[in-house]
Design a protein around this motif. Structure first.
Motif, PDB file in Angstrom:
ATOM      1  N   GLY A 136       0.800  -1.224   0.000  1.00 12.93           N
ATOM      2  CA  GLY A 136       0.000   0.000   0.000  1.00 12.93           C
ATOM      3  C   GLY A 136       0.828   1.267   0.000  1.00 12.93           C
ATOM      4  N   SER A 137       2.166   1.132   0.120  1.00 12.14           N
ATOM      5  CA  SER A 137       3.023   2.321   0.042  1.00 12.14           C
ATOM      6  C   SER A 137       4.324   1.950  -0.659  1.00 12.14           C
ATOM      7  N   LEU A 138       4.862   2.890  -1.415  1.00  9.84           N
ATOM      8  CA  LEU A 138       6.117   2.648  -2.120  1.00  9.84           C
ATOM      9  C   LEU A 138       7.240   2.345  -1.133  1.00  9.84           C
ATOM     10  N   ARG A 139       7.316   3.110  -0.064  1.00  9.77           N
ATOM     11  CA  ARG A 139       8.381   2.886   0.916  1.00  9.77           C
ATOM     12  C   ARG A 139       8.375   1.449   1.418  1.00  9.77           C
ATOM     13  N   GLU A 140       7.213   0.994   1.847  1.00  7.59           N
ATOM     14  CA  GLU A 140       7.136  -0.365   2.395  1.00  7.59           C
ATOM     15  C   GLU A 140       7.316  -1.424   1.309  1.00  7.59           C
ATOM     16  N   ASP A 141       6.827  -1.156   0.091  1.00  5.64           N
ATOM     17  CA  ASP A 141       7.039  -2.102  -1.010  1.00  5.64           C
ATOM     18  C   ASP A 141       8.523  -2.276  -1.303  1.00  5.64           C
ATOM     19  N   VAL A 142       9.237  -1.156  -1.418  1.00  8.48           N
ATOM     20  CA  VAL A 142      10.671  -1.222  -1.722  1.00  8.48           C
ATOM     21  C   VAL A 142      11.426  -1.873  -0.566  1.00  8.48           C
ATOM     22  N   LEU A 143      11.108  -1.495   0.656  1.00 12.18           N
ATOM     23  CA  LEU A 143      11.780  -2.113   1.810  1.00 12.18           C
ATOM     24  C   LEU A 143      11.490  -3.608   1.893  1.00 12.18           C
ATOM     25  N   THR A 144      10.251  -4.002   1.652  1.00 12.71           N
ATOM     26  CA  THR A 144       9.898  -5.424   1.702  1.00 12.71           C
ATOM     27  C   THR A 144      10.677  -6.201   0.655  1.00 12.71           C
ATOM     28  N   PHE A 168      16.786   7.287  -1.749  1.00 14.12           N
ATOM     29  CA  PHE A 168      15.870   6.980  -2.841  1.00 14.12           C
ATOM     30  C   PHE A 168      14.596   7.833  -2.847  1.00 14.12           C
ATOM     31  N   LEU A 169      13.853   7.813  -1.763  1.00 10.44           N
ATOM     32  CA  LEU A 169      12.554   8.509  -1.760  1.00 10.44           C
ATOM     33  C   LEU A 169      12.661  10.014  -2.049  1.00 10.44           C
ATOM     34  N   PRO A 170      13.661  10.727  -1.525  1.00 14.02           N
ATOM     35  CA  PRO A 170      13.763  12.153  -1.878  1.00 14.02           C
ATOM     36  C   PRO A 170      13.928  12.401  -3.383  1.00 14.02           C
ATOM     37  N   LEU A 171      14.429  11.426  -4.113  1.00 15.44           N
ATOM     38  CA  LEU A 171      14.625  11.607  -5.559  1.00 15.44           C
ATOM     39  C   LEU A 171      13.327  11.475  -6.359  1.00 15.44           C
ATOM     40  N   VAL A 172      12.335  10.812  -5.804  1.00 18.41           N
ATOM     41  CA  VAL A 172      11.100  10.568  -6.572  1.00 18.41           C
ATOM     42  C   VAL A 172       9.901  11.359  -6.062  1.00 18.41           C
ATOM     43  N   ARG A 173      10.102  12.155  -5.031  1.00 18.73           N
ATOM     44  CA  ARG A 173       8.976  12.921  -4.474  1.00 18.73           C
ATOM     45  C   ARG A 173       9.124  14.394  -4.713  1.00 18.73           C
ATOM     46  N   ASP A 184       4.689   1.474 -10.791  1.00 15.12           N
ATOM     47  CA  ASP A 184       3.394   1.737 -11.421  1.00 15.12           C
ATOM     48  C   ASP A 184       2.311   1.946 -10.365  1.00 15.12           C
ATOM     49  N   ARG A 185       2.326   1.101  -9.343  1.00 17.00           N
ATOM     50  CA  ARG A 185       1.341   1.247  -8.256  1.00 17.00           C
ATOM     51  C   ARG A 185       1.522   2.571  -7.522  1.00 17.00           C
ATOM     52  N   ALA A 186       2.771   2.948  -7.256  1.00 18.67           N
ATOM     53  CA  ALA A 186       3.051   4.194  -6.534  1.00 18.67           C
ATOM     54  C   ALA A 186       2.596   5.402  -7.350  1.00 18.67           C
ATOM     55  N   VAL A 187       2.787   5.361  -8.664  1.00 12.04           N
ATOM     56  CA  VAL A 187       2.313   6.443  -9.524  1.00 12.04           C
ATOM     57  C   VAL A 187       0.791   6.501  -9.478  1.00 12.04           C
ATOM     58  N   ASP A 188       0.132   5.343  -9.581  1.00 18.63           N
ATOM     59  CA  ASP A 188      -1.338   5.282  -9.537  1.00 18.63           C
ATOM     60  C   ASP A 188      -1.885   5.820  -8.212  1.00 18.63           C
ATOM     61  N   ARG A 189      -1.150   5.591  -7.114  1.00 15.52           N
ATOM     62  CA  ARG A 189      -1.586   6.088  -5.802  1.00 15.52           C
ATOM     63  C   ARG A 189      -1.240   7.560  -5.599  1.00 15.52           C
ATOM     64  N   GLU A 210       1.799   8.736  -5.134  1.00 21.97           N
ATOM     65  CA  GLU A 210       2.919   8.871  -4.199  1.00 21.97           C
ATOM     66  C   GLU A 210       4.160   9.481  -4.833  1.00 21.97           C
ATOM     67  N   ILE A 211       4.337   9.252  -6.109  1.00 20.24           N
ATOM     68  CA  ILE A 211       5.547   9.736  -6.779  1.00 20.24           C
ATOM     69  C   ILE A 211       5.190  10.347  -8.124  1.00 20.24           C
ATOM     70  N   ARG A 212       6.093  11.173  -8.608  1.00 27.42           N
ATOM     71  CA  ARG A 212       5.898  11.825  -9.898  1.00 27.42           C
ATOM     72  C   ARG A 212       6.563  10.978 -10.978  1.00 27.42           C
ATOM     73  N   PRO A 213       5.801  10.512 -11.949  1.00 25.00           N
ATOM     74  CA  PRO A 213       6.353   9.600 -12.952  1.00 25.00           C
ATOM     75  C   PRO A 213       7.493  10.205 -13.768  1.00 25.00           C
ATOM     76  N   GLU A 214       7.500  11.519 -13.964  1.00 27.08           N
ATOM     77  CA  GLU A 214       8.569  12.131 -14.755  1.00 27.08           C
ATOM     78  C   GLU A 214       9.928  12.047 -14.054  1.00 27.08           C
ATOM     79  N   LEU A 215       9.927  11.738 -12.772  1.00 24.14           N
ATOM     80  CA  LEU A 215      11.186  11.606 -12.032  1.00 24.14           C
ATOM     81  C   LEU A 215      11.743  10.175 -12.060  1.00 24.14           C
ATOM     82  N   LEU A 216      10.967   9.253 -12.586  1.00 28.94           N
ATOM     83  CA  LEU A 216      11.353   7.839 -12.558  1.00 28.94           C
ATOM     84  C   LEU A 216      12.208   7.439 -13.758  1.00 28.94           C
ATOM     85  N   THR A 217      13.472   7.721 -13.721  1.00 25.39           N
ATOM     86  CA  THR A 217      14.372   7.214 -14.751  1.00 25.39           C
ATOM     87  C   THR A 217      14.730   5.764 -14.399  1.00 25.39           C
ATOM     88  N   GLU A 218      15.272   5.057 -15.352  1.00 23.04           N
ATOM     89  CA  GLU A 218      15.686   3.672 -15.080  1.00 23.04           C
ATOM     90  C   GLU A 218      16.764   3.636 -13.994  1.00 23.04           C
TER      91      GLU A 218
END
Length: 190
Positions: free
Chosen positions: A76-84, A185-190, A136-141, A143-151
């Motif tokens: 339900g959150s990008l932070r917890e998804d990435v940490l998990t 990580f999170l400061p780069l996508v928010r 994709d889920r984080a963008v849909d929620r 939580e993050i700006r898709p234009e910041l998501l480089t590979e």
């Protein structure tokens, strides 16, 4: 008498034997003959599928990495998804996989002129799709700006985790995982 292996079962046995040979002896001592012996088969069976040891090593690595693709968590959150996901990768088996690949395949890189990235391309191994789901889920929620998501940014937390493995040869503390996610990580996508 043992049952004759065919098709997918035979290919899996050959690739498993090739990976075991790589893991035990490294690429410098990796031979088609050793894989034939380990797999309990004949040279023509192996050479019909892979023409040389480089092709076989690449196939064995992709096969092994595909077998270790983890399911994308959905907390339900990008932070917890990435940490998990990082915690799952951080288990001893994955640390061993990364260190074995890096250490034993150094001679492959010297001999072929390839980079480690050539062997572990996430789009070939199925890892890219597994991680993209998280983003994709984080963008849909929202939580993050898709234009910041480089590979590069998507791979950053996992690249830093791999760096920790390669410098310590051990699983990483949870504190370090949280630091990677929260302060880098999170400061780069928010």
């Amino acid at each position: 008498m043992t049952e004759r292996r065919r098709g997918a079962a035979l290919e899996k046995a050959l690739l498993d034997a090739a990976w075991e040979e790589l893991a035990d002896n490294g690429y410098a001592r990796f031979t088609m003959d050793a894989v034939v012996k380990r797999a309990g088969t004949s040279p023509p069976v192996l050479y019909r599928r892979w023409s040389d040891r480089d092709a076989l090593a690449r196939a064995a690595i992709v096969h092994t990495l595909r077998a270790h693709v983890l399911d994308a968590p959905d907390t339900g959150s990008l932070r917890e998804d990435v940490l998990t996901l990082m915690r799952q990768i951080n288990d001893a088996a994955h640390v061993q996989l990364v260190t074995v690949m890096s250490g034993h395949l150094a001679s492959h890189h010297q001999e072929t002129g390839t980079s480690p990235g050539d062997l572990i391309d996430p789009s070939v191994t199925g890892r890219k799709e597994a991680v993209d789901v998280l983003f994709d889920r984080a963008v849909d929620r929202g939580e993050i700006r898709p234009e910041l998501l480089t590979e590069r940014i998507k791979s950053l937390p996992f690249d830093l985790l791999r760096h920790e493995f390669l410098t310590t040869f051990a699983p990483v503390s949870d504190h370090v995982l949280e630091e990677i996610v929260d302060t880098i990580f999170l400061p780069l996508v928010r």
